[in-house]
Design an enzyme around this catalytic site. Structure first.
Site: not given
Length: 363
Positions: A88, A188-194
């Site tokens: 990472k 969290g509804v950003g990149k993955v959440g949405h």
């Protein structure tokens, strides 16, 4: 310097959480780049993991995050059946303020200097367009745009994998993989959440969301007025009749404060390193909460970017990500057989694969 040596060197060489093969500190004064590349293991193959761009409070905090995330990638890649170890990278700073083409190119040169021991991709604060820039200096870059020979946004399959983990959790706990009528809280509804919201609504689940960014909340609420919204994560974990809690932001969501008040019977989300410290997995089990290990269910994205190295095929990747359902069920079965929490069972399976691969390479 004392803090770094005391904390980081202990993590590297003495802690049970250590065992990293290599850590590289990167600095390019001209562009303002400060980055850390951590390689935890190459037992299964070249280390693979994303690049996080984040305004850490201290350099020591950034190094610690890189170490934790790299270790998690070793386990994630092992459980996903990939021929990759774990690595990472983190770039220190606010991406909205300091991200530039010059900085990303400098970062790409540092990754390239490792000669393929580390393959990078997107993570929090970095996007497909950024990887296209990095790739100009480094051929060991995935998560690029289709126009530049890549697979595009890996969050699509990350969300799909988490959804499969939820279905497996429902099968194990309630005897039916269907999520219809279940209430799922997503932090969290950003990149993955949405994307995860869409999967759940398509199946008929009830969804409640929260996010520190109001624009992310509005995007969901405008599209789906029936989705519930609460002010913060503290309220979300206390929602009455919550069936599944999905942490999909940064790590450490499950700690001594959140577990005792969590109303959900299942935790299954996309965030990395959800357990704030060792022992939280036992607290969850003691509370009767089924925990789907984060690095198992959120592996859809890394499955996608790994496939990009061999010529990307979306349907092939989707089929691999669908197997997260079976993998999650096998972990729950191993946990029951061994009398241990699912997180410990997943660790045992991953460690066995890495150990066998390492032993094979030494023969």
């Amino acid at each position: 310097m004392t803090d770094v040596s005391d904390g980081v060197l202990h993590s590297l060489f003495q802690s049970d959480q250590g065992g990293h093969e290599q850590v590289v500190l990167c600095q390019d004064r001209a562009s303002g780049l400060k980055a850390v590349i951590a390689i935890h293991s190459t037992a299964l193959g070249p280390a693979l993991g994303g690049t996080r761009f984040y305004p850490y409070a201290t350099e020591a905090e950034a190094v610690a995050d890189a170490l934790n995330l790299a270790r998690g990638m070793s386990y994630k890649n092992a459980m996903a059946g990939l021929d990759h170890g774990g690595g990472k990278a983190v770039i220190i700073g606010d991406p909205d303020r300091i991200k530039s083409e010059e900085l990303l190119l400098a970062y790409g040169r540092f990754v390239a200097s490792l000669g393929g021991r580390y393959v990078t991709a997107c993570d929090v604060g970095t996007y497909v367009a950024d990887m296209d820039v990095v790739a100009r200096e480094c051929r060991w870059t995935t998560g690029r745009s289709p126009e530049n020979g890549g697979a595009g946004d890996s969050s699509v399959l990350t969300a799909f994998g988490v959804y499969q983990g939820m279905r497996a959790s429902a099968q194990h706990l309630w005897g039916d993989p269907s999520l219809r009528g279940r209430t799922v809280g997503i932090a969290g509804v950003g990149k993955v959440g949405h994307h995860l919201v869409e999967h759940l609504l398509d199946e008929g689940a009830r969804v409640v969301i929260t996010d520190v960014r109001q624009d992310a909340v509005r995007r969901i609420a405008d599209r789906h007025p029936d989705v519930g919204v609460v002010a913060d994560t503290d309220r979300l974990i206390r929602v009455e009749d919550l069936d599944i809690y999905a942490p999909c932001a940064l790590g450490g969501a499950l700690d001594d404060d959140s577990v005792p008040v969590l109303t959900a019977k299942v935790v299954c989300g996309a965030a990395n390193n959800q357990l704030a410290h060792p022992g939280v997995e036992k607290d969850l089990a003691d509370a009767g909460i089924l925990y789907a290990p984060d690095y198992v269910v959120n592996a859809g994205g890394v499955i996608q970017v790994a496939d990009e190295l061999h010529g990307f095929d979306f349907e092939r990747c989707r089929a691999k990500a669908a197997k997260i359902f079976d993998t999650t069920l096998s972990i729950f079965a191993r946990a029951k057989t061994d009398g241990i929490p699912p997180a410990a069972a997943a660790d045992r399976i991953a460690e066995q694969r890495m150990h066998e691969a390492g032993a094979g390479r030494r023969l």
